[in-house]
Design an enzyme around this catalytic site. Structure first.
Site, PDB file in Angstrom:
ATOM      1  N   ASP A   1      44.077  41.270  39.709  1.00  0.00           N
ATOM      2  CA  ASP A   1      43.689  41.351  38.303  1.00  0.00           C
ATOM      3  C   ASP A   1      44.833  41.721  37.378  1.00  0.00           C
ATOM      4  OD1 ASP A   1      42.811  44.515  37.181  1.00  0.00           O
ATOM      5  OD2 ASP A   1      43.673  44.210  39.143  1.00  0.00           O
TER       6      ASP A   1
ATOM      7  N   ASP B   1      39.637  46.303  38.842  1.00  0.00           N
ATOM      8  CA  ASP B   1      39.077  47.644  38.754  1.00  0.00           C
ATOM      9  C   ASP B   1      38.567  48.011  37.370  1.00  0.00           C
ATOM     10  OD1 ASP B   1      41.429  47.799  37.396  1.00  0.00           O
ATOM     11  OD2 ASP B   1      42.330  49.372  38.607  1.00  0.00           O
TER      12      ASP B   1
ATOM     13  N   ASP C   1      37.059  42.979  34.440  1.00  0.00           N
ATOM     14  CA  ASP C   1      37.148  42.212  35.691  1.00  0.00           C
ATOM     15  C   ASP C   1      35.781  41.904  36.287  1.00  0.00           C
ATOM     16  OD1 ASP C   1      39.995  42.319  35.720  1.00  0.00           O
ATOM     17  OD2 ASP C   1      39.870  44.377  36.436  1.00  0.00           O
TER      18      ASP C   1
ATOM     19  N   ASN D   1      15.173  32.578  78.245  1.00  0.00           N
ATOM     20  CA  ASN D   1      15.715  32.738  76.895  1.00  0.00           C
ATOM     21  C   ASN D   1      15.980  34.196  76.560  1.00  0.00           C
ATOM     22  OD1 ASN D   1      15.716  30.010  76.333  1.00  0.00           O
ATOM     23  ND2 ASN D   1      13.674  30.014  75.435  1.00  0.00           N
TER      24      ASN D   1
END
Length: 906
Positions: A364, A648, A652, A741
């Site tokens: 960022d 942060d 953002d 199974n």
């Protein structure tokens, strides 16, 4: 004689600005359709549409709502402030109480999101209606109809777990969105008019939710803007827009200006945005937009609506629904625990798998790569040459100021002490101080020395003022300049002024921050030491020079980025900071800066050019939150990348929500952490390197189970059909098949603890819809051939069809099928030759041995007798040894051919 060229750290300028193809502002238009309704029927059909269309997003487009906001704000910014009243339908006195109440009823409360948060039962319904759950419910109903009650119960338990987890995640996301509305909850002073005959202007305090368009708001330091505001008056107004841009730097705003169309939206000086706050100064403004019509609301309206579809979850769950959630969730939970040991909290465990597929990491801002502290670089005089005198007085100012210590002061002190300068502050005493404020943006101290201070050229008086601060603000109070050669002081000319600004710009282009330093000799001592008139004292000063600073990159950042690049993860910097600062830091940490661009330049690009530019660029600076979102979406949809985003701040949140992997830090704002999938307890990119490796390990083990299970299931179904046609009876009874199974499924639980080959974790791993059918087509027949070989052996060697009952065949078929499904993991799990070139982890080996032993032992216990099994001769086990040697040999040949053709295995 020309000014000497500044000494810079970087001598080459090898970055190029990506072109802006269109000289006018263009509409980066894409899909402008309205968001679908959230009702039950629409959610059903919406899911089907997304499943068929792939939910493509045009990363370069603006929504219709965004275009309206942009056009509206630009129209107001370009108009005279008195004309704006007509646009909004208000007066210079403000709105009447009656009109304000009417507008509030008509438009609703002033909240930043035009969104009614869903109720818990709505979220529960959405969590329940999922393809995986529907498939399991249908299969459980079939199980109950066929009297297979245990299998039906298991599937319903899996549905309960799946719905609970999804409901929890959706509810948490909804709470995070609600927190956005809390960002702007505060009391607001507005000007209203009252009176029937003579109207009187009143200042009243109301809740932010009650503010309407047309209100005149009065603001001072600390206030939040309750909507988008066109300034009417301003006095030394400084605003922080960090909630929108992520930049810590403040912005000056003024009412007495008319902007033009070329100014970027967030740089309009007569417009203040909802959610930003006043740092210093005061003023009044006309509220022009509230609620859903504000820039902030439009920016955050995309949250939760544009997440890329999860093809793995939508497709893979339909193929092998029985154990997929257990295997996948166990793998992811194991990865989450491993990352927690590296101080990394995983909120959404599916993000670990996405980290294994991530091939682009968007960071960022440059602060993520740096130490987030200033280091002093140089001390330059007015000619751009290093001079100790500049450092001496900058040091004295920082040493003696007491009002508030800033990081730049610590950097200056540290530089002086570590480089051995001895300026003897003990010989100085402080008389007074004019503290720093956001209007003046400088700090001054008056110092006195016991004796004359010798310099190279002359002596100073005992008492004088030392000022440092923002370069332009320091130069405003300077009337003189000291020359570097002679030390003579002359009048500060306009040429000197422009030369110093050019020098500062050159330094700034290298990513350095600058402050100015000036002094003033005081001839007359001030008896009381009081600064009665700050502006009178801070005048006619002598400009000495400037001091430069740099926020150094972290030692671990370059290594971490190199390791990520080695693993196929490219880094892109998406920042609201300046381009020069971003380029400087990126060069330091090894990110290429050959292709760079800014947000305002992106605005000028056509849709096609936008996507091409985003693909090329490694540094994108001065981005708005919505531009960060569009860059992420462009990389996802047009670039076909799996994108991680590290941020942060509130600005953002859009990109964090849209990214495949949203990453925040523990020191980030609460909204960013709520939207993030992964939270780092410390800003260390090396944690992400470990997360990428863990993600690829998790993805690889999941693919092992998926491909192994699909091949085993497909091969088993075909083999059962062939055996039934040949024998004219069922090869296994329902309870025998269920036991097989069950044992096979229990053995698969160890898969998450398996290891992966080193080559596998070196490259991003992606899920492919087309790859799975091809894998089945190549490898499925190998299992069927082995089953048919067993059928032929039993038919001709033991004459199984001639036996009085079918218990012998059931026993033989049970053991062969169980061992086949148990051993197949060793063939699928590696590209190499199993047991020779590559051996599975000890949990997988133990699981294979234990499940095989239990399956064989059942034949010789009372349980086997109850289930209809009989003893098998030793010769049959000898046949199985030969059979599985042949199976691994043929399977390995097919594997090598498949890798040769498709260049990959898992």
């Amino acid at each position: 004689m020309g000014r000497p060229k500044l000494t810079t750290i970087f001598t080459s300028n090898n970055h190029q600005r990506l072109p802006s193809s269109d000289p006018t502002r263009q509409n980066l238009v894409g899909d402008k359709s309205d968001a679908p309704n959230d009702g039950f029927p629409s959610s059903v059909f919406g899911f089907l549409r997304r499943l068929m269309s792939g939910n493509k997003i045009d990363g370069g487009s603006r929504t219709e709502a965004e275009e309206k906001v942009y056009s509206w704000l630009y129209a107001l910014a370009q108009s005279d402030k008195y004309v704006v009243f007509e646009y909004v339908g208000s007066t210079e006195r403000g709105l009447s109480f009656t009109e304000a109440e009417r507008r509030l009823k008509e438009n609703g409360p002033n909240v930043p999101l035009d969104h009614s948060f869903p109720s818990w039962w709505h979220l529960l319904w959405n969590a329940f209606f999922h393809p995986f759950n529907i498939i399991l419910i249908v299969l459980s109903v079939v199980s109950y109809i066929t009297s297979d009650n245990p299998n039906g119960c298991i599937m319903l338990v899996l549905v309960f777990i799946s719905v609970s987890l999804r409901f929890y995640q959706e509810y948490s996301s909804s709470k995070a969105a609600m927190k956005l509305s809390e960002l702007v909850r505060c009391p607001v002073k507005v000007q209203r008019c009252a009176g029937r005959v003579v109207q009187t202007e009143l200042t009243v305090q109301i809740d932010q939710r009650d503010v309407v368009a047309g209100d005149i708001v009065i603001f001072e330091p600390g206030d939040l803007f309750p909507g988008d505001v066109r300034l009417l008056s301003s006095k030394h107004l400084v605003v922080s827009q960090s909630s929108l841009t992520g930049e810590s730097m403040t912005t000056e705003k003024t009412a007495d200006i008319r902007e033009d169309q070329s100014t970027p939206l967030l740089e309009l000086r007569n417009i203040c945005f909802m959610g930003t706050n006043v740092v210093s100064g005061s003023g009044t403004g006309l509220v022009v937009s509230t609620g859903s019509k504000t820039y902030m609301s439009t920016m955050f309206s995309a949250i939760g609506k544009r997440k890329p579809p999860d093809d793995f979850e939508n497709v893979a769950s339909a193929l092998t629904p029985q154990m997929l959630p257990l295997i996948v969730n166990t793998s992811l939970a194991k990865g989450a625990l491993s990352m927690a040991r590296d101080r990394c909290i995983v909120k959404s465990i599916t993000a670990i798998r996405d980290m294994g597929s991530m091939d682009v990491l968007c960071i960022d801002k440059t602060g993520t790569l740096t130490m987030n502290r200033a280091i002093m670089v140089n001390h330059l005089d007015s000619q751009g040459l290093p001079k100790e005198k500049v450092l001496r007085f900058a040091f004295l100012n920082s040493y003696f100021k007491t009002d508030q210590k800033y990081p730049l002061d610590d950097a200056i002190l540290a530089y002086v002490y570590t480089n051995g300068y001895r300026f003897q502050p003990s010989k100085w005493s402080k008389i007074d101080e004019i503290p720093f404020d956001f209007i003046r943006r400088r700090v001054s101290v008056i110092l006195e020395t016991e004796s004359y201070v010798e310099d190279r050229d002359h002596q100073f008086l005992k008492r004088f003022m030392v000022t440092k601060g923002a370069l332009e603000e320091v130069m405003k109070v300077c009337s003189f300049i000291e020359h570097v050669d002679s030390g003579a002081i002359s009048t500060l000319s306009s040429e000197d002024y422009q030369r110093i600004l050019s020098m500062a710009e050159e330094v700034s282009n290298e990513g350095l921050r600058t402050i100015g330093v000036a002094i003033k000799r005081l001839k007359l001592p001030n008896s009381n030491g009081s600064m009665a008139n700050d502006e009178a004292f801070e005048s006619d000063m002598v400009f000495l020079g400037l001091v430069t600073f740099f926020d150094p990159p972290k030692d671990s950042a370059k290594q971490a980025l190199w390791l990520l690049a080695e693993k196929g993860v490219k880094a892109k910097v998406l920042t609201g900071d300046s381009l020069s600062l971003a380029i400087r830091v990126c060069k330091e940490v090894g990110i290429k800066t050959t292709h760079v661009i800014t947000g305002p330049e992106l605005e000028l690009l056509s849709q096609e050019s936008f996507h091409g530019t985003v693909k090329q660029a490694t540094v994108l600076a001065r981005l708005t939150p919505t531009q960060k979102l569009r860059v992420v979406q462009s990389l996802q949809t047009v670039g076909k990348h799996v994108v991680g985003f590290l941020g942060d701040g509130v600005n953002d949140s859009l990109a964090l929500d849209a990214a495949n992997v949203g990453i925040s830090v523990d020191s980030g704002v609460s909204v960013a952490k709520d939207f993030a999938d992964i939270i780092l307890l410390e800003k260390d990119l090396n944690v992400l390197v470990a997360g990428v490796e863990q993600g690829r390990l998790t993805f690889g083990n999941t693919m092992k189970y998926l491909k192994m299970s699909v091949i085993a299931n497909v091969g088993s179904v075909i083999s059962l059909l062939i055996a039934t046609l040949v024998l004219q009876y069922e090869p296994l009874s329902p309870k025998q098949l269920l036991t097989q199974n069950f044992l096979y499924s229990v053995g698969q639980i160890a898969i998450p603890w398996d290891k992966m080959e080193e080559d596998y974790v070196k490259t991003p791993q992606r899920w492919s819809r087309k790859g799975l059918p091809l894998f089945i087509l190549w490898n499925g027949p190998v299992c069927t051939i082995c089953d048919v070989a067993t059928l032929v052996f039993l038919y001709f060697y033991y004459h199984a069809t001639d036996l009085e009952d079918d218990r012998f065949f059931h026993s033989a078929w049970f053991i062969e099928g169980l061992l086949m499904q148990t051993l197949i993991i060793h063939l699928i799990r590696t590209e190499k030759i199993p047991f020779i070139q590559e051996v599975a982890s000890w949990p997988v080996i133990c699981s294979t041995v234990v499940i095989s032993a239990i399956g064989i032992a059942i034949l010789y216990t009372p349980i086997g007798e109850v289930m209809g099994f009989v003893y098998l001769p030793l010769s049959y086990f000898g046949f199985l040894v030969v059979l599985f040697v042949g199976y691994f040999s043929v399977g390995q040949v097919v594997k090598r051919l498949y890798i040769f053709v498709y260049k990959r295995w898992l």
